[in-house]
Design an enzyme around this catalytic site. Structure first.
Site, PDB file in Angstrom:
ATOM      1  N   GLU C 308     -49.071  73.729  13.771  1.00 21.78           N
ATOM      2  CA  GLU C 308     -50.529  73.640  13.633  1.00 21.78           C
ATOM      3  C   GLU C 308     -50.902  72.789  12.420  1.00 21.78           C
ATOM      4  O   GLU C 308     -51.848  72.015  12.452  1.00 21.78           O
ATOM      5  CB  GLU C 308     -51.087  75.064  13.499  1.00 21.78           C
ATOM      6  N   GLU C 311     -50.311  69.262  13.289  1.00 20.67           N
ATOM      7  CA  GLU C 311     -51.407  68.818  14.162  1.00 20.67           C
ATOM      8  C   GLU C 311     -52.637  68.467  13.320  1.00 20.67           C
ATOM      9  O   GLU C 311     -53.311  67.462  13.565  1.00 20.67           O
ATOM     10  CB  GLU C 311     -51.734  69.929  15.161  1.00 20.67           C
ATOM     11  N   CYS C 335     -54.472  81.246  17.425  1.00 17.51           N
ATOM     12  CA  CYS C 335     -53.484  82.308  17.598  1.00 17.51           C
ATOM     13  C   CYS C 335     -54.119  83.623  18.032  1.00 17.51           C
ATOM     14  O   CYS C 335     -53.425  84.547  18.434  1.00 17.51           O
ATOM     15  CB  CYS C 335     -52.648  82.493  16.350  1.00 17.51           C
ATOM     16  N   SER C 355     -56.682  74.216  18.053  1.00 18.85           N
ATOM     17  CA  SER C 355     -55.323  73.703  17.910  1.00 18.85           C
ATOM     18  C   SER C 355     -54.607  73.909  19.234  1.00 18.85           C
ATOM     19  O   SER C 355     -54.734  74.955  19.870  1.00 18.85           O
ATOM     20  CB  SER C 355     -54.602  74.479  16.809  1.00 18.85           C
ATOM     21  N   LYS C 394     -53.631  90.076  23.847  1.00 19.76           N
ATOM     22  CA  LYS C 394     -52.311  89.460  24.041  1.00 19.76           C
ATOM     23  C   LYS C 394     -51.784  89.747  25.449  1.00 19.76           C
ATOM     24  O   LYS C 394     -50.957  89.010  25.975  1.00 19.76           O
ATOM     25  CB  LYS C 394     -51.335  89.996  22.997  1.00 19.76           C
ATOM     26  N   GLU C 397     -53.339  87.129  27.375  1.00 16.26           N
ATOM     27  CA  GLU C 397     -52.767  85.828  27.011  1.00 16.26           C
ATOM     28  C   GLU C 397     -51.435  85.588  27.725  1.00 16.26           C
ATOM     29  O   GLU C 397     -51.190  84.513  28.265  1.00 16.26           O
ATOM     30  CB  GLU C 397     -52.556  85.751  25.501  1.00 16.26           C
ATOM     31  N   GLU C 402     -50.962  79.320  32.725  1.00 12.57           N
ATOM     32  CA  GLU C 402     -50.313  78.144  32.123  1.00 12.57           C
ATOM     33  C   GLU C 402     -49.185  78.537  31.162  1.00 12.57           C
ATOM     34  O   GLU C 402     -48.443  77.680  30.688  1.00 12.57           O
ATOM     35  CB  GLU C 402     -51.350  77.271  31.399  1.00 12.57           C
ATOM     36  N   CYS C 566     -55.854  90.763  12.680  1.00 12.61           N
ATOM     37  CA  CYS C 566     -54.975  91.504  13.591  1.00 12.61           C
ATOM     38  C   CYS C 566     -54.770  92.954  13.185  1.00 12.61           C
ATOM     39  O   CYS C 566     -54.578  93.818  14.037  1.00 12.61           O
ATOM     40  CB  CYS C 566     -53.626  90.816  13.659  1.00 12.61           C
TER      41      CYS C 566
END
Lengths: 402, 156, 639
Positions: C308, C311, C335, C355, C394, C397, C402, C566
């Site tokens: 990241e 990037e 994230c 990102s 999550k 996710e 994908e 988190c």
């Protein structure tokens, strides 16, 4: 709908009044003078709660804010009440002018008439009336030519929710929310519509204001009793020959009222609608007044042929549907009370359980969030108290109509 | 819903918002107007209203479902609401209700097949001195008898 | 930022509705009252409930929650106030005048018991078959009030169907007590607005838009509603049965990665106070349960920082040096899957700002079934990868279509802290008593930078530690004391900081030498960064960016969907409160300080991955194929 009566008899609200009288007089008075007259009159809220109008206005007037609001509560939904219908159809002058007077007194420029959705048929005539008032300079900018005396009235429709008659639920509804009562405090006088100081008054209260401003607080006080000044509009329905709206001085006995409306073989009188109390014959000598039986004016008469369990069931079904559903005692409590009535109806009850429900009713009265849940057990408690003999023993050995 | 219909609904809602203001306080008047025209407030209309008032669609739905006179599902062209509260009940509501049900061939809560009438109960209409009473859309009818009620419905 | 406060949830539920006098100094700011005949002095505007709590008087509550605004709907907290006809809800009553309060009179006790009786009469199900057994507020209140029978009956048939449509959140409305905490969480706290009370009277229900399944509306799966639900009406979609099956299947090689936040909180499930990090004990427990490999998500958190961060450098280089107008800045972290979905729904026009680096969970998933499979000589189809996360999003996710760059589902199961605690208990293990163990090779122990990902500001701090050393060529300790970047720490909803780069820059490290020639183009620049946690705060930044405000000039912004980051995730132990989240964050930060390696670029295992596997370096071809992803413009329309 049948034509409403045209010549109503009454010494205070229905007394002679020409359009514009109150507004014109108020235009010449100071805010303090208006408040003074209202205070002298000892007018109390006519929706049922009986809060002194002058105190409410004083608190709203004293609140510091650039924006304030007047709300006329025309969400008349209490079963057996229809006086506001009569006032709005026949005496809009009294109601709207009362709002203008309130606006001047508290320092508001905008007023809302919250009209229940069921009365949508009045909308056109009310709008027409407001236009006429504007033409006559009784509404709008510079009322009566007085610089700075501005007040406008908007009509907002409800959409079928009894709870919106509760003032904070009404405000929520006006704000585009579900009609759920707010926590109090804070009260609308400081934190009302859009969190601005707001006075919410009943239609009848505002009509009385117009008469008081015109004829004086002292004049008003000559009617009624020491503790309950002026007159009250009673909506009378049920088992009588002459149902309708009656203006009577406070202090009238139930028996006198029954005679006036030609009720015969009366067994019970429900005062205050579904949220009110049911009185048996033995209490017909009691008086309708804040110091004895305080009421918003719904009088429902039951004659000897009526099954009180069926009456009670109708009331409880009403509350189960019309509770806003936010607080526990009201949302579930009313369901339990209705179940109890059905048990009585089916003869599947035990006295032990009915007694528990009576206790529950008392809890609902003290722990519900707003007036709806606090008063919904009233008919359950009073009917079981006052008609227990009939309900549990009498009438075909305790059998009930379905 | 066709794109054309969606576009015209959006346009309509934007006009209503322009009229009443883009404040949440305009929600009820907007819903009432949309319903007057379309007989109910569709999913799409609810979301468009939410979008222009900057609130969540579920809040619009929460409001619609709260008020008995607002609908999120299609209704008949005419809505008949018979008062079921105490005085009308004492004065013969039951007979009126039964007559209407027989005549229309539907139960309360239902809509006629030709979509002409939706039949509902309402709580106190404020016509207790003239019961039994009913509302047809925004008109009120009082002193009903079974015969009279059916006759009135025939003319709707 | 435009203030639309009055347009949100019912005003009666707003915190500001509790009246606090404007000028409390005029009357000294405090007021003397009496509670249970004891004189106490409280600041004006204190609620009766707060006054009682401050004086160690217990008042039962249900709809009240420290994170949420006042509701006053359950009525359990009623008390008697002298001179008042009715009881008052203590959570909603601000004290502005002298009053005498009684908290345990016969009327009060009877009312509370009645209210519980009423709630229980409509609360379907049995405690022993409920996920919240022994952690249910309704259950403990029933115990407190000695409920031994259902006074007003008990519902025998369910009224609702359990909504299991969502990968993350299950809704069992038969257990709902209509406290509206979820509504206030969803509308006010998170400003997502999926849940609302619908209908009225006895038909009142908490619903989604038009009663759609949760998977069909714009839920971001943050699970904050679960954390605040007092009963089992809301719970996470639990995959533990399937995980047990995999463990029991000898053909399967089951690996597990644990994120830092569950480790900082799981002790609470075993009766410990909040704030004990259980990393070592958890490793032992997981190995005993039968996982074939136990790994630290911090490893891929370190990897995320490298990817990241690289990037970001590429974006900045393109924008500042190449003057490429197609570059989207500020770069947003990606994230937090709750945040990602929030952006996809509410600000789809900004998805290019996200990102493209996968979250640490997903990076690890991909590595398990590629690098790790190769190293171990295991067929990737036999690897089952489990992720222990503080998070309910999550779960969604790892089920994104994908997320299969390894050729398989990268992460098979997302497991919450609560669910893992349940598995550990089921295995007969009492976690706090276990000896400590380390993580398995080849990923080993990670850096403190990966660890602090768990708290709000942590990703930013980890990035700063690396970027400062990369660009300035100095030790981060020379810039920030102890390498603690205090400006991005703490629970302020929105944090903003500027880091001036000055005229001295260092050499470009070998790892990214092929991407930028030197740092001269950054001389004199100021790196502008921001941090937001909770989507309501994220919304503030996004609205500001839309309006072209100061946040639109930021270079890098960390967003976390959950309040506190988190550590306050939707999969964490219940209850949650600001204090609990603070304690968990403290545990993470002190563990970080105890470590030798505290910078992602110093994680030698990460560097080895670039040497052995991702040979074309950060943001290189293979890394893009395996460690980066793309997003979907979802929008808000509910079809």
């Amino acid at each position: 709908m049948e034509n409403e009566k045209t010549n109503r008899v009454g010494s205070v609200i229905f007394s002679e009044y020409e359009r514009g009288e109150a507004v014109k007089k108020a235009a010449e008075m100071s805010r303090e003078d208006i408040l003074g007259e209202i205070k002298i009159s000892s007018l109390k809220g006519r929706g049922g709660a009986g809060f002194p109008t002058s105190t409410k206005w004083m608190l709203t007037a004293a609140a510091k804010s650039d924006e304030k609001y007047v709300i006329c509560n025309a969400d008349e939904g209490e079963p057996g009440t229809f006086k506001d219908r009569v006032l709005l159809l026949e005496y809009p002058k009294l109601v709207f002018e009362g709002m203008v007077v309130a606006g001047k007194t508290i320092g508001a420029k905008v007023g809302f008439l919250y009209l229940r959705g069921e009365y949508e048929y009045m909308l056109k005539s009310l709008h027409d009336y407001l236009s006429e008032m504007k033409q006559d300079q009784l509404l709008g900018k510079s009322i009566c030519g007085k610089e700075g005396f501005d007040f406008d009235i908007q009509i907002r429709l409800g959409s079928g929710a009894y709870i919106c008659g509760e003032e904070t639920a009404l405000i929520e509804s006006l704000e585009g929310q579900r009609g759920e009562a707010r926590n109090r405090p804070p009260f609308p006088v400081s934190t009302g519509y859009k969190n601005k100081p707001t006075t919410v008054n009943n239609v009848e209260t505002l009509a009385a204001v117009s008469q008081i401003v015109t004829k004086g607080g002292e004049w008003y006080k000559t009617y009624g009793t020491n503790k309950s000044s002026g007159s009250k509009l009673f909506s009378v329905s049920g088992d009588c020959k002459k149902p309708g709206v009656y203006e009577l001085p406070w202090g009238t006995k139930i028996s006198e009222l029954l005679k006036l409306v030609e009720a015969e073989k009366t067994k019970a009188v429900q005062v205050g609608g579904a949220s009110g109390v049911c009185f048996p014959k033995s209490q017909f000598e009691r008086t309708l007044a804040y110091e004895d039986i305080s009421t918003g004016g719904s009088i429902i008469i039951f004659n000897e042929s009526r099954d009180m369990v069926k009456v009670l069931k109708n009331f409880m079904e009403f509350f189960v549907e019309e509770s806003c559903g936010q607080c526990t005692p009201c949302r579930i409590g009313n369901v339990k009370l209705l179940e109890g009535v059905e048990m009585i109806e089916d003869k599947t009850f035990t006295f032990n359980y009915i007694n528990k429900l009576k206790e529950l009713g008392k809890t609902m009265q003290v722990s519900s969030k707003c007036g709806l849940g606090q008063s919904s057990p009233n008919s359950f408690l009073s009917i079981l108290e006052n008609f227990s003999e009939e309900i549990f023993n009498g009438r075909n050995g305790g059998k009930h109509e379905k | 819903m066709l794109v054309v219909e969606k576009n015209s609904l959006t346009e309509e809602i934007e006009e209503l918002v322009a009229h009443y203001g883009n404040d949440r306080a305009s929600l009820l008047p907007i819903l009432q107007d949309v319903q007057r025209k379309h007989s109910y407030i569709s999913d799409y209309a609810q979301q468009e209203i939410a979008r222009v008032l900057d609130i969540h669609p579920v809040e619009v739905y929460g409001v619609i479902s709260f008020y008995s006179f607002l609908y999120s599902k299609p209704m008949g062209r005419n809505i008949v609401r018979l008062c079921q509260t105490i005085t009308c009940d004492l004065q013969g509501k039951k007979a009126v209700a039964e007559a209407i049900e027989r005549e229309l061939g539907i139960k309360f809560g239902g809509t006629t097949k030709d979509n002409r009438i939706t039949l509902e109960y309402a709580n106190c209409l404020g016509m207790c001195d003239q019961g039994p009473a009913m509302l047809i859309n925004d008109k009120v009818y009082s002193y009903l008898t079974p015969e009279k009620a059916v006759e009135i419905l025939g003319e709707v | 930022m435009k203030n639309k406060k009055t347009l949100r949830a019912p005003v009666s539920q707003k915190a500001h509705i509790v009246e606090k006098p404007e000028d409390i100094t005029t009357i000294g700011g405090t007021i003397a009252i009496e509670i249970n005949e004891k004189k106490v002095t409280v600041p004006l505007g204190t609620t009766i409930l707060e006054a009682c709590q401050q004086n160690n008087i217990h008042i039962p509550t249900l709809c009240h929650h420290p994170d949420l605004c006042v509701a006053g709907v359950c009525r359990l907290c009623v008390v008697e106030v002298e001179g008042m006809r009715t009881l008052q809800a203590s959570c909603a009553y601000p004290i502005t005048a002298r009053m005498k309060i009684k908290t345990s009179t016969p009327m009060v006790r009877k009312a509370r018991k009645h209210i519980l009786d009423l709630l229980l009469s409509e609360h379907y199900g049995e405690c022993y078959s409920c996920v919240r057994n022994s952690k249910c507020e309704l259950q403990s209140l029933s115990k407190e009030y000695g409920i031994e029978e259902f006074t007003f009956g008990h519902i025998k048939e369910p009224k609702h169907v359990i909504d299991k449509s969502s990968f993350s959140v299950l809704r069992d409305m038969d257990k709902c007590v209509l406290c509206k905490r979820c509504v206030r969480t969803c509308i006010d706290l998170q400003e997502v607005g999926v849940l609302e009370a619908t209908y009225k009277g006895d038909e009142t229900t908490i619903s989604t838009f038009m009663d759609r399944p949760l998977a069909g509306v714009i839920c971001i799966n943050c699970g904050q509603c679960i954390n605040r639900c007092p009963t089992g009406a809301l719970r996470a979609n639990d995959p533990s049965d399937a995980i047990w099956n995999s463990i029991d299947d000898p053909k399967k090689h089951v690996v597990i990665q644990t994120a830092p936040s569950p480790r900082a909180a799981i002790g609470e499930e075993f009766g410990l106070e909040a704030g004990h990090s259980m990393t070592g004990q958890l490793n032992t427990a997981l190995k005993r349960i039968g996982f074939d490999g136990v790994f630290d998500t911090n490893f891929t958190a370190d990897l995320t920082i490298i990817e990241e961060g690289t990037e970001l450098i590429i974006r900045l280089f393109k924008a500042l040096v190449n003057q490429d107008p197609s570059v989207s800045l500020p770069q947003f972290t990606s994230c937090s899957p709750g945040w990602v979905k929030y952006l996809e729904h509410f600000y789809p026009e900004y998805i290019d700002n996200l990102s493209s680096a996968k979250s640490p969970q997903q990076m690890f998933g991909t590595l398990f079934k590629t690098y790790y499979a190769k190293q171990k000589g295991i067929d990737p189809k036999d690897i089952v990868s489990v992720a222990v996360m503080p998070c309910s999003a999550k779960k969604y996710e790892c089920n994104r279509p994908e997320m299969n760059d390894s050729g398989y589902k990268d992460v098979d199961y997302g497991l919450t802290t609560r669910e893992l605690a349940k598995m550990i208990k089921e295995a007969g293990i009492h976690l706090p008593e276990l000896p400590k163990d380390s993580f398995d090779s080849p990923f080993g122990d990670a850096s403190g930078a990966g660890l602090i990902f768990g708290a709000t500001g942590g990703v930013m701090e980890a990035a700063i530690r690396t970027v400062v050393e990369f660009v300035l060529g100095v030790k981060v300790e020379d810039v920030f004391k102890n390498a603690n970047v205090e400006v991005v720490r703490g629970f302020e909803g929105v944090k903003y900081a500027e880091i001036p780069i000055g005229d001295k820059v260092g050499p470009v490290p070998d790892l990214i030498k092929h991407l930028v020639p030197n740092w001269d183009w950054l001389k004199g620049a100021t790196l502008k960064i921001a941090v937001a946690h909770g989507t309501a705060n994220a919304k503030k930044i996004m609205e500001d960016i839309k309006a072209g405000g100061k946040f639109s000039e930021c270079h890098f912004i960390e967003f976390m969907a959950c309040p506190g980051g988190c550590i306050g995730g939707g999969g964490q132990p219940i209850p949650t409160s600001p204090e609990i989240r603070k304690a968990r964050a403290k545990a993470i930060y002190s563990e970080d300080e105890s470590l030798d390696v505290r910078k992602s670029h110093e994680n030698k295992h990460v560097l080895r991955i670039y040497e052995e596997f991702l040979k074309d370096g950060p943001c290189g071809h293979l890394s893009h194929e395996l460690l980066h992803t793309h997003y979907t413009k979802r929008g808000k329309y509910i079809a």
